[in-house]
Write an enzyme that holds these catalytic residues in place. Structure first.
Site, short mmCIF file in Angstrom:
data_model
loop_
_atom_site.label_atom_id
_atom_site.label_comp_id
_atom_site.label_asym_id
_atom_site.label_seq_id
_atom_site.Cartn_x
_atom_site.Cartn_y
_atom_site.Cartn_z
N HIS A 1 -16.50 -20.38 0.43
CA HIS A 1 -15.41 -20.28 -0.56
C HIS A 1 -15.73 -19.22 -1.61
CE1 HIS A 1 -12.40 -23.27 0.40
NE2 HIS A 1 -13.32 -24.20 0.57
N HIS B 1 -20.11 -24.38 3.88
CA HIS B 1 -18.66 -24.44 3.70
C HIS B 1 -18.28 -24.02 2.27
CE1 HIS B 1 -14.61 -26.36 4.44
NE2 HIS B 1 -14.63 -26.30 3.12
N GLU B 2 -18.98 -24.59 1.28
CA GLU B 2 -18.66 -24.26 -0.12
C GLU B 2 -19.08 -22.83 -0.47
OE1 GLU B 2 -16.62 -26.12 -1.61
OE2 GLU B 2 -16.80 -27.72 -0.14
N CYS C 1 -10.92 -29.42 4.50
CA CYS C 1 -11.03 -28.70 3.23
C CYS C 1 -9.94 -29.19 2.28
CB CYS C 1 -10.90 -27.20 3.48
SG CYS C 1 -11.02 -26.20 1.99
#
Length: 190
Positions: free
Chosen positions: A152, A148-149, A106
């Site tokens: 966030h 993953h994004e 990351c």
């Protein structure tokens, strides 16, 4: 314009992003700046919280995976080389399949990579950069980058998904990032 990437320990990374409307100020420029920032840092995805914005927006470009992985088929390589998208107000509707392990890193957690388990198939609803609604299903590496994004925008980091044993093993490195003792090779903010 290349923006600073906020590093582990900054509270903005733990906020859930708010949905935005098409009249969000300077949205086209923001998206352009996010791509420029991501490319400068050699990333494959970037979420708004990583640049200090508490909004539900992330971008992805999986083409580096298409260039780096000799084990994938030509069809997979072609699919990833063209996989560049903007996700606004995204919602993962469904995750399917048997979880698989993949080594993730990351931009907000420089120098740390860990194996993370995720489902291989996702269905996600989102708006594109023109606020056209989409509901699509993705699999493999593309699904992983999106997950993953997306995390966030939900205030979740990939290190939240590793075992407590592994967290203890990397605790000092995380503390070093938090304390500014790690300097990435891109513009950043603590």
């Amino acid at each position: 314009m290349i923006l600073p990437i906020y590093l582990y320990g900054n509270p903005v990374l733990r906020n859930k992003g708010k949905d935005i409307s098409s009249d969000y100020p300077n949205l086209k420029q923001l998206i352009s700046d996010m791509f420029e920032t991501m490319y400068a840092a050699k990333g494959v995805g970037l979420a708004a919280p990583q640049i200090g914005l508490n909004i539900n927006l992330f971008i992805v470009d999986a083409s580096p995976f298409a260039e780096d992985d000799d084990t994938m088929s030509d069809a997979e390589r072609e699919k990833l080389s063209a996989f560049k998208k903007v996700f606004i107000n995204a919602r993962i509707e469904r995750e399917e399949g048997d979880e698989w392990k993949f080594n993730e890193g990351c931009l907000s957690i420089p120098g740390i990579r860990e194996d993370v388990m995720r489902k291989p198939i996702i269905t996600i609803s989102y708006m594109d950069e023109n606020f056209v609604p989409h509901t699509e299903t993705f699999d493999g590496i593309a699904a992983r980058i999106i997950q993953h994004e997306y995390d966030h925008t939900q205030g979740i980091l990939f290190v939240d998904k590793i075992s407590s044993f592994r967290k203890k093993m990397i605790a000092k490195k995380l503390k070093d990032i938090e304390n500014g003792l790690i300097t990435p090779k891109y513009k950043f903010k603590l």
